[in-house]
Design a protein around this motif. Structure first.
Motif, mmCIF file in Angstrom:
data_model
loop_
_atom_site.group_PDB
_atom_site.id
_atom_site.type_symbol
_atom_site.label_atom_id
_atom_site.label_comp_id
_atom_site.label_asym_id
_atom_site.label_seq_id
_atom_site.Cartn_x
_atom_site.Cartn_y
_atom_site.Cartn_z
ATOM 1 N N LYS A 47 0.815 -1.216 0.000
ATOM 2 C CA LYS A 47 0.000 0.000 0.000
ATOM 3 C C LYS A 47 0.850 1.268 0.000
ATOM 4 C CE LYS A 47 -4.412 -1.477 1.935
ATOM 5 N NZ LYS A 47 -5.437 -1.213 2.973
ATOM 6 N N THR A 91 -0.363 -4.465 -6.915
ATOM 7 C CA THR A 91 -1.813 -4.295 -7.068
ATOM 8 C C THR A 91 -2.512 -5.653 -7.065
ATOM 9 O OG1 THR A 91 -1.546 -2.228 -8.310
ATOM 10 C CG2 THR A 91 -3.620 -3.409 -8.597
ATOM 11 N N THR A 95 -5.286 -7.014 -4.289
ATOM 12 C CA THR A 95 -6.586 -7.476 -4.778
ATOM 13 C C THR A 95 -6.864 -8.897 -4.298
ATOM 14 O OG1 THR A 95 -6.409 -6.059 -6.738
ATOM 15 C CG2 THR A 95 -7.975 -7.885 -6.839
ATOM 16 N N VAL A 101 -6.722 -1.123 -2.999
ATOM 17 C CA VAL A 101 -5.558 -0.636 -3.728
ATOM 18 C C VAL A 101 -5.546 0.886 -3.624
ATOM 19 C CG1 VAL A 101 -4.412 -0.487 -5.971
ATOM 20 C CG2 VAL A 101 -5.610 -2.598 -5.312
#
Length: 197
Positions: A47, A91, A95, A101
């Motif tokens: 992140k 990403t 997910t 995201v």
């Protein structure tokens, strides 16, 4: 400029000297690496590194149409080639983990305010909106030196984040990526220092 260059050199030297010393000294404190399991450090790494990488790519976008020395342009292209797929990998991890995201400012670099940065300015090596505006507005005579100085600082932040992941993370692909980021960006800082005027 010279003071900042000397400071950057000292920081890089310190980072290089600490590569083998960083991390948890006690193996019992190190999470067991896993190809399938992840922990909060892995989530935080992804992140944080996504918007961090995105800002580096936004700075690369600013080089388009500029009169740069060929080695500087080659470096910018290499950063783009390396960090774009790294963002895609992180990403995909978030997910698959069911985590959000983070939004990035890259798509808004030509908009007023350079996008919503939120508290990302507190992240190691992140440029402020004003610094990005100043870089974007610089003439070609000043741009290259500003870009190199800012990218060195940006890379130092990424190295710090990558070292934290290697110390605290659990998910093996994230640990591997963190090691790759650290190795690549230490080398790129060395190249950028040589390219500074």
């Amino acid at each position: 400029m010279h003071y900042k260059t000397a400071l950057a050199a000292a920081l890089v030297f310190g980072l290089a000297q600490s590569l083998t010393a960083c991390g948890n000294d006690d193996p019992a404190d190190q999470p067991a690496a896993s190809q399938t399991e992840h922990n909060e450090a892995d989530v935080e790494f992804a992140k944080s590194m996504i918007p961090h990488h995105a800002q580096a790519l936004a700075m690369v976008d600013m080089t388009r149409g500029r009169q740069l020395d060929p080695p500087v342009q080659e470096l910018a292209d290499a950063i783009m080639a390396a960090q774009t797929p790294e963002i895609e990998s992180m990403t995909d991890w978030l997910t698959s983990w069911g985590d959000e995201v983070p939004e990035t400012s890259r798509d808004h670099m030509n908009a007023e305010g350079h996008g919503e940065m939120g508290d990302m300015g507190d992240m190691p090596g992140m440029m402020s909106e004003q610094e990005l505006s100043d870089l974007d507005a610089a003439d070609d005579a000043e741009f290259q030196d500003m870009w190199l100085e800012m990218m060195i600082e940006h890379h130092q932040g990424a190295i710090e984040m990558a070292q934290t992941e290697q110390s605290d993370g659990q998910y093996q692909p994230a640990l591997d990526l963190a090691e790759d980021i650290e190795t690549a960006q230490v080398k790129e800082i060395s190249v950028m220092e040589k390219l500074q005027g």
